[in-house]
Design an enzyme around this catalytic site. Structure first.
Site, PDB file in Angstrom:
ATOM      1  N   SER A   1      -4.193  -6.408  -0.009  1.00 13.36           N
ATOM      2  CA  SER A   1      -3.304  -5.248   0.041  1.00 13.36           C
ATOM      3  C   SER A   1      -2.484  -5.229   1.330  1.00 13.36           C
ATOM      4  O   SER A   1      -2.990  -5.536   2.412  1.00 13.36           O
ATOM      5  CB  SER A   1      -4.122  -3.954  -0.046  1.00 13.36           C
ATOM      6  OG  SER A   1      -3.289  -2.826   0.155  1.00 13.36           O
ATOM      7  N   ASP A   2      -1.231  -4.863   1.198  1.00 12.59           N
ATOM      8  CA  ASP A   2      -0.418  -4.568   2.369  1.00 12.59           C
ATOM      9  C   ASP A   2      -1.039  -3.373   3.095  1.00 12.59           C
ATOM     10  O   ASP A   2      -1.723  -2.552   2.482  1.00 12.59           O
ATOM     11  CB  ASP A   2       1.013  -4.247   1.928  1.00 12.59           C
ATOM     12  CG  ASP A   2       1.920  -3.904   3.092  1.00 12.59           C
ATOM     13  OD1 ASP A   2       1.827  -4.585   4.126  1.00 12.59           O
ATOM     14  OD2 ASP A   2       2.718  -2.966   2.963  1.00 12.59           O
TER      15      ASP A   2
END
Length: 256
Positions: free
Chosen positions: A8-9
């Site tokens: 995930s960013d």
């Protein structure tokens, strides 16, 4: 199918993408800055005691640099302060506002003439200003390790002295360990006015003004989602361009 790893960013996904300046470091030490969001209201404390930011010349100059070397804007609408532009830069404007520095008046006193935009390759942004006496002033902000190597001096007591590199490196490391994104800010006065800012003008000989530490709080729902994934046997990886120490601290807050 099955999922074993989720990548995930960080910014805006695991965190709120709502930066707030919580610390400033000058030669006098660390100043904690109160208040949240983008509202330009908050207190300043040093070693547990309230201070008047406008009476602290070093802190004022640091926050003026943060305000002027900046492309964002803040707007109050229906009682809420909203950011236009980069959230980190908006947070710097809010911090300056807490010290009584307003963008309109400061930009009037020190109009911008030219700029070197931020680029990931050189990791800094610089702006060229003139005061009404005709002097040129360069303000620069960027990654501490990059800015420190561009500085030869530091601001101290209204004057300048040779840069104490190890002390500043330690201060930056301490802020990063608290999960704060760290920026360094510097200045270089020019003896005569000029209309163009070149890379050669900032390639050394700058005076360090200090550091700021910003926080982007984790999303509550992201913390819960990470916990759910881990309980299901799914590993969660956080992807970010932050300094490794800062990223590790934020990851701990998220349960990663």
């Amino acid at each position: 199918g099955s999922v074993s790893v989720i990548c995930s960013d960080k910014t805006g996904t695991l965190t709120r993408n709502e930066m707030t300046v919580q610390s400033a470091v000058t030669h006098d030490g660390v100043v904690e800055i109160g208040g949240g969001g983008y509202a330009p209201h908050g207190s300043f404390t040093r070693r547990g005691e309230l201070i008047e930011a406008s009476a602290d010349a070093a802190l004022t100059e640091l926050l003026r640099a943060a305000l002027l070397c900046n492309d964002a804007a803040l707007e109050e609408r229906d009682g809420r302060w909203q950011a236009h532009g980069d959230p980190m830069e908006a947070a710097l404007i809010a911090a300056a506002g807490k010290a009584g520095l307003q963008a309109q008046s400061q930009n009037g006193d020190y109009p911008r003439v030219d700029a070197i935009p931020f680029d990931a390759r050189h990791r800094f942004m610089a702006t060229l200003h003139h005061d009404h006496a005709g002097h040129g002033i360069i303000y620069l902000k960027g990654a501490p390790e990059r800015v420190l190597e561009m500085c030869s001096h530091e601001r101290a007591g209204g004057a300048q002295r040779p840069l104490t590199m190890p002390w500043w490196q330690t201060q930056a490391e301490q802020l990063a360990k608290q999960g704060r994104r760290v920026l360094a800010l510097a200045v270089r006065p020019l003896p005569a006015p000029t209309s163009a800012l070149r890379f050669e003008d900032v390639n050394g000989g700058l005076t360090l003004l200090g550091l700021v530490g910003l926080v982007d709080p984790p999303r509550d729902e992201a913390v819960r989602a990470v916990a759910s994934c881990r309980s299901a046997g799914i590993a969660v990886k956080m992807i970010t361009g932050d300094h490794a120490v800062t990223a590790a601290a934020i990851g701990r807050d998220l349960g990663i």
